[in-house]
Design an enzyme around this catalytic site. Structure first.
Site, PDB file in Angstrom:
ATOM      1  N   ASN A  49       0.842  -1.195   0.000  1.00 52.77           N
ATOM      2  CA  ASN A  49       0.000   0.000   0.000  1.00 52.77           C
ATOM      3  C   ASN A  49       0.878   1.245   0.000  1.00 52.77           C
ATOM      4  OD1 ASN A  49       0.580  -0.954   2.637  1.00 52.77           O
ATOM      5  ND2 ASN A  49      -1.201   0.046   3.533  1.00 52.77           N
ATOM      6  N   GLU A  51       0.362   5.288   0.619  1.00 52.94           N
ATOM      7  CA  GLU A  51      -0.576   6.317   1.077  1.00 52.94           C
ATOM      8  C   GLU A  51      -0.179   7.694   0.548  1.00 52.94           C
ATOM      9  OE1 GLU A  51      -0.874   5.670   5.342  1.00 52.94           O
ATOM     10  OE2 GLU A  51      -2.043   3.836   4.962  1.00 52.94           O
ATOM     11  N   CYS A  60      -4.224   0.505  -2.407  1.00 53.01           N
ATOM     12  CA  CYS A  60      -4.048  -0.704  -1.594  1.00 53.01           C
ATOM     13  C   CYS A  60      -2.975  -1.613  -2.203  1.00 53.01           C
ATOM     14  CB  CYS A  60      -5.345  -1.498  -1.531  1.00 53.01           C
ATOM     15  SG  CYS A  60      -6.671  -0.715  -0.616  1.00 53.01           S
ATOM     16  N   GLU A  62      -3.135  -4.793  -2.784  1.00 50.78           N
ATOM     17  CA  GLU A  62      -3.694  -5.739  -3.753  1.00 50.78           C
ATOM     18  C   GLU A  62      -3.765  -5.109  -5.138  1.00 50.78           C
ATOM     19  OE1 GLU A  62      -4.835  -4.892  -0.805  1.00 50.78           O
ATOM     20  OE2 GLU A  62      -5.996  -6.483   0.151  1.00 50.78           O
ATOM     21  N   CYS A  93     -10.217  -5.163   0.684  1.00 51.20           N
ATOM     22  CA  CYS A  93     -11.357  -4.227   0.708  1.00 51.20           C
ATOM     23  C   CYS A  93     -12.262  -4.494  -0.491  1.00 51.20           C
ATOM     24  CB  CYS A  93     -10.866  -2.777   0.737  1.00 51.20           C
ATOM     25  SG  CYS A  93     -10.337  -2.139  -0.861  1.00 51.20           S
ATOM     26  N   CYS A  96     -10.847  -3.617  -3.965  1.00 51.74           N
ATOM     27  CA  CYS A  96      -9.837  -4.569  -4.447  1.00 51.74           C
ATOM     28  C   CYS A  96     -10.470  -5.885  -4.874  1.00 51.74           C
ATOM     29  CB  CYS A  96      -8.773  -4.808  -3.383  1.00 51.74           C
ATOM     30  SG  CYS A  96      -7.663  -3.401  -3.204  1.00 51.74           S
TER      31      CYS A  96
HETATM   32  N1  THU Z   1      -5.266  -1.421   2.708  1.00 55.40           N
HETATM   33  C1  THU Z   1      -4.701  -2.307   1.835  1.00 55.40           C
HETATM   34  O1  THU Z   1      -3.611  -2.080   1.309  1.00 55.40           O
HETATM   35  N2  THU Z   1      -5.373  -3.451   1.566  1.00 55.40           N
HETATM   36  C2  THU Z   1      -6.524  -3.826   2.186  1.00 55.40           C
HETATM   37  O2  THU Z   1      -7.050  -4.882   1.898  1.00 55.40           O
HETATM   38  C3  THU Z   1      -7.131  -2.962   3.193  1.00 55.40           C
HETATM   39  C4  THU Z   1      -6.579  -1.593   3.279  1.00 55.40           C
HETATM   40  C5  THU Z   1      -4.485  -0.252   3.098  1.00 55.40           C
HETATM   41  C6  THU Z   1      -5.020   1.068   2.645  1.00 55.40           C
HETATM   42  C7  THU Z   1      -4.408   1.995   3.683  1.00 55.40           C
HETATM   43  O3  THU Z   1      -3.079   2.302   3.290  1.00 55.40           O
HETATM   44  C8  THU Z   1      -4.340   1.152   4.942  1.00 55.40           C
HETATM   45  O4  THU Z   1      -4.422  -0.184   4.511  1.00 55.40           O
HETATM   46  C9  THU Z   1      -5.432   1.429   5.948  1.00 55.40           C
HETATM   47  O5  THU Z   1      -6.678   1.388   5.352  1.00 55.40           O
END
Ligand code: THU
Length: 136
Positions: A49, A51, A60, A62, A93, A96
């Protein structure tokens, strides 16, 4: 200790997903996620991920992994491992899950927590009655 029943390929995917979260850029959530996806070519693509100060631009792990694969010509997803360092298992999520669905009607999803425990799921379980490309 019983060895977990899984193929060597699954173990490799899991290890790569765990390695991928070490590169996560997570100054806001402090929640690193790593993903490793296996495609019909036999190649594996990883993602973490990433940000952003404008929070909504976060990608994300994935989707990062999927988009890297597609940018390299892949179209058919076989399986994906998703790893986090926390005790609570990760869960892809909704966004994804739909992106996975674009490249697989169903696929193996390995969810890995910080203890290295693995929960096996499938895309069909995570996203039942899904909408996909063949509807159009
Ligand atoms: N996130 C992911 O990378 N994958 C997921 O399946 C759930 C959420 C990340 C997005 C953000 O950087 C952090 O987790 C918190 O939501």
């Amino acid at each position: 200790m019983m060895k977990r029943q899984g193929s060597e390929l699954e173990d490799k995917l899991i290890q790569l997903a765990q390695k991928a979260y070490s590169q996560a850029y997570v100054p806001y959530s402090h929640y690193p996620v790593g993903a490793a996806s296996l495609w019909s070519s036999g190649k594996i693509y990883t993602g973490c991920n990433v940000e952003n100060a404008s929070y909504g631009l976060t990608i994300c792990a994935e989707r990062n992994s999927i988009f890297q694969a597609v940018a390299n010509g892949e179209r058919s997803l076989n399986s994906i491992a998703i790893a986090v360092p926390t005790e609570v298992f990760p869960s892809a999520c909704g966004a994804c899950r739909q992106v996975l669905r674009e490249f697989a009607k169903d696929c193996l999803v390995l969810l890995v927590n910080g203890k290295g425990e693995v929960r096996k799921s499938t895309l069909k379980e995570l996203l039942p009655d899904s909408f996909g490309p063949e509807y159009l």
